[in-house]
Structures are given as structure tokens and as C-alpha cells.
Enzyme design. Structure first.
Site, short mmCIF file in Angstrom:
data_model
loop_
_atom_site.label_atom_id
_atom_site.label_comp_id
_atom_site.label_asym_id
_atom_site.label_seq_id
_atom_site.Cartn_x
_atom_site.Cartn_y
_atom_site.Cartn_z
N GLU A 164 0.80 -1.23 0.00
CA GLU A 164 0.00 0.00 0.00
C GLU A 164 0.83 1.28 0.00
OE1 GLU A 164 -2.59 -3.31 1.44
OE2 GLU A 164 -0.57 -2.61 1.97
N HIS A 190 -5.04 -8.67 9.17
CA HIS A 190 -4.96 -9.23 7.82
C HIS A 190 -3.73 -8.77 7.03
CE1 HIS A 190 -6.54 -5.21 7.05
NE2 HIS A 190 -6.08 -5.34 5.81
N ARG A 220 -0.33 -8.11 5.09
CA ARG A 220 0.66 -9.02 4.50
C ARG A 220 1.96 -9.04 5.28
NH1 ARG A 220 -0.21 -10.36 -1.07
NH2 ARG A 220 -2.11 -9.41 -1.89
N HIS A 258 -10.19 -12.78 8.14
CA HIS A 258 -10.01 -12.58 6.71
C HIS A 258 -9.87 -13.93 6.02
CE1 HIS A 258 -8.38 -10.95 2.95
NE2 HIS A 258 -8.68 -9.74 3.39
#
Length: 384
Positions: free
Chosen positions: A135, A217, A219, A250
Site C-alpha cells: 500500500e 490481515h 501481508r 479474513h
């Protein structure tokens, strides 16, 4: 600018829909403005869930998601699908939100077609390209592609200026999550929006115990990080038997598998499938404490005054921490345990944290964003 201004909002994940929902409503309310919606299907099921529950009509759904998709594969499919979709929709402007791969590729596709881009929630930075991954780089890549930058707060504005984004291209709006929460929370209270029967069952299971809402959730926490988080949750559940930890897990196997293996056997930890957003808001409103690694939930919990421990090493939303509602604790198990137990056992500390904050805005972000887009397009049309 055409007689009717056409503005396309692009989204592919649940958080994007949540944060663009007020903008979509605002576009639809404006005269001489056509608000179009383009869903990528990056997270097909979770996107569809929130789209349906909020009653959003889709003008196009690219449905790009594939099972066990890699980031390179997703990126390639998105850019190949988005450009022809935009050519068909013929927008005067494209809006993307945040830091997803859909946002990044949506901005790139619009740039290739010379369509102006507005970036909602622009300027968030950790200045570490792997935290959060991917992100942080996604949102940095959108910045040079965007023509308008809708910064949620002063820090985001300052970071954009440090990157030489012109002052006249930045609008400080507050965060659209505040608009969304106000619309949805009010709708739940007045019966316009309904949480699922599952939430009623969860609240019945929790009964009179303190509800600790957990989400995780990211990564960068896969593997050792999730093992630590689960170790912390086990100890908190053991130490505070009058609490019930509710964890909507998730569906990513890197999350689902370790969580169910490591804490699926405890009586006061309730593992549930991902909830629709209306149901999640209803659960959040009933939470006593929040443990999360989510960016959006940091904002939502701050708005509602829910004490929050952020299970990440850095956050691009320092306003949540500065407000006093949230604290950054990383993924060290003992740190999470110590902080959670202190909040749960120390009523004075809890009361200091449990205070709703307006650091993310006052609920007018969608109006300011649409005003900014229309003014930009008017000025663009008036130039020779």
C-alpha cells in the site's frame, strides 16, 4: 467540460467502497453531474457484499479477481481491463481512493487516456516502502498521476507539499470515513440499514461480557507476526475470562489457517467469517476494546471513541494515536498483552481513551471533494 459532467469512481475492495460511498451519494445528488461507478472486483466477494448492502448501482464490474492471485498478475489484469472500460465510460474525471492496487492502476489507466485524476485520501505516508506492503508504494505512485489531491488532514497535506505537489492542487477535506460512519450509524439506529442476523447471534453469545473486537490481515504480519498476535489473544482471553474476543477472520489462507489453528479452541474467542460493513459497524458500536492492524478501523474506532491497540510497527494515521484513542503496539506478543491487560484492568486509563474524536473530520469530506472536482473541471474548461 460536457454539459453533464461525468465523474467515475473506481473501487475494488471493501474499504474503498466504504470511503467512496458518501462521494457517490454526493455526486448523484448534484444537478448536471453524472456519477458513474466502476468496480474492478479486486476482492470480488467482499466488494460485492458492501456494494449490495449499501444499495450502490454499478455501471461496470470488471471482475478481475482470480483465486490465489499474485500482485503482478492482479496488476496486469487491472491495467488491461481498466483502460478500455474508461474509454467506454468517457468520464471527464476519475476518482480513486487510498492505496489499493485498483486505485494505483485506475490512476495509471486514466493518465494513459489523459483523463484528470482525483485522489481521495491522498498524502498518507509511513516513509517505509514495505510498511504497509504494497500500500505505501501504491499511494506514492498515485501522487504524480493525480491532478487533485484530497488530503484527509494537515499531516497528509504537509507530506504532499514536501513532495512538491503544488498547493493549489491539494484540498484538505477530512476523511470520508467520518461521512460514511455518520450515514450508516444513523441509518442503523433509524432502521434504514440493517445488520445481519449473525451480529444478533454474536451479541447474544457475548451476552454481558466485554466485547473485544479483533481484526488482522496485513501481508507484513504473515507468518511470525500472526503467530505473535494469536499468542497474545490466547493470553488475553485466559487472563480476562469476563471478556469475549470476536475476530472476523479474513479469508486469505495466510490469515485464516494460522488463526483457526492457534486460537480456534478457546471458549471466549469467537472466530467468525468476514462481516458485511453494516454488521461490522453495529459490532464496533458495541465494542469495549479494539485490536486491529487495519487502517480504516483505526479511523472508525477513533471517531466512535473505542480504545484501540494498533498491531503494526508504524501507522500512516498518527492522528488516531495523537487523539489518545489509539496506541501503536506492533506485533510483539508481550507488548500486546501488557497494553491490553492494562486497559482492561485500569478503568482510569480506559476512560481517558474512550473519548470520541474529530481528528479525522466533521462529516463534510464528500461535499468538499465533489466541490473540488467540479471547480477543477470548470477551470479546465475555461482555459483556452
Amino acid at each position: 467540460m460536457t454539459q453533464q459532467t461525468r465523474i467515475v469512481t473506481i473501487f475494488g475492495t471493501r474499504p474503498e467502497v466504504i470511503k467512496l460511498f458518501p462521494v457517490i451519494k454526493e455526486l448523484q445528488a448534484r444537478e448536471n453531474c453524472v456519477g458513474l461507478t466502476l468496480a474492478t472486483g479486486q476482492q470480488r466477494d467482499m466488494q460485492a457484499q458492501i456494494v449490495n448492502s449499501l444499495g450502490i448501482s454499478l455501471d461496470m464490474d470488471l471482475d478481475v479477481m482470480q483465486e490465489s492471485q499474485t500482485l503482478p498478475d492482479l496488476t496486469g489484469r487491472l491495467i488491461r481491463a481498466l483502460a478500455p472500460a474508461l474509454e467506454q465510460l468517457k468520464p471527464d474525471m476519475v476518482l480513486v481512493q487510498g492505496d489499493t492496487t485498483s486505485a494505483c492502476m485506475g490512476a495509471l489507466a486514466a493518465f494513459y487516456l489523459k483523463i484528470p485524476v482525483g485522489h481521495v485520501e491522498a498524502g498518507l505516508r509511513t516513509h517505509d516502502k514495505f510498511l504497509p506492503f504494497p500500500e505505501e508504494i501504491n499511494r506514492q505512485l498515485v501522487t504524480p498521476l493525480a491532478d487533485l489531491h484530497f488530503a484527509p488532514a494537515t499531516k497528509a497535506y504537509n507530506d504532499l507539499r514536501k513532495e512538491n505537489v503544488p498547493e493549489n492542487q491539494i484540498v484538505i477535506t477530512g476523511n470520508t470515513v467520518v461521512d460514511s460512519l455518520q450515514i450508516i450509524s444513523d441509518g442503523i439506529d433509524k432502521g434504514r440499514y440493517k445488520a445481519s442476523h449473525e451480529v444478533a447471534k454474536i451479541l447474544k453469545t457475548v451476552d454481558n461480557r466485554r466485547l473485544i473486537l479483533v481484526t488482522g490481515h496485513r501481508r507484513e504480519s504473515f507468518g511470525h507476526g500472526f503467530s505473535n498476535i494469536c499468542k497474545a489473544l490466547r493470553e488475553i482471553a485466559r487472563e480476562i475470562p469476563d471478556a469475549c474476543l470476536v475476530y472476523p477472520v479474513h479469508l486469505n489462507p495466510n490469515v485464516w489457517k494460522p488463526v483457526h489453528e492457534l486460537i480456534g479452541d478457546l471458549d471466549n474467542i469467537l472466530l467468525v467469517s468476514p462481516l458485511d460493513y453494516l454488521s461490522f459497524v453495529a459490532l464496533l458500536k458495541n465494542a469495549y476494546l479494539v485490536l486491529t492492524d487495519s487502517g480504516g478501523i483505526q479511523e472508525e474506532a477513533t471517531v466512535l471513541g473505542k480504545p484501540t491497540l494498533i498491531m503494526r510497527d508504524v501507522t500512516e494515521r498518527p492522528e488516531a494515536v495523537e487523539s489518545g484513542v489509539a496506541k501503536l503496539v506492533g506485533t510483539d506478543a508481550q507488548t500486546i498483552i501488557n497494553e491490553a491487560l492494562d486497559i482492561l484492568k485500569n478503568q482510569e486509563r480506559y476512560n481517558k481513551m474512550a473519548v470520541p474524536s474529530k481528528v479525522f473530520g466533521d462529516g463534510r469530506a464528500a461535499k468538499l471533494i465533489v466541490d473540488g472536482c467540479l471547480e477543477f473541471l470548470r477551470n479546465k474548461a475555461s482555459r483556452p
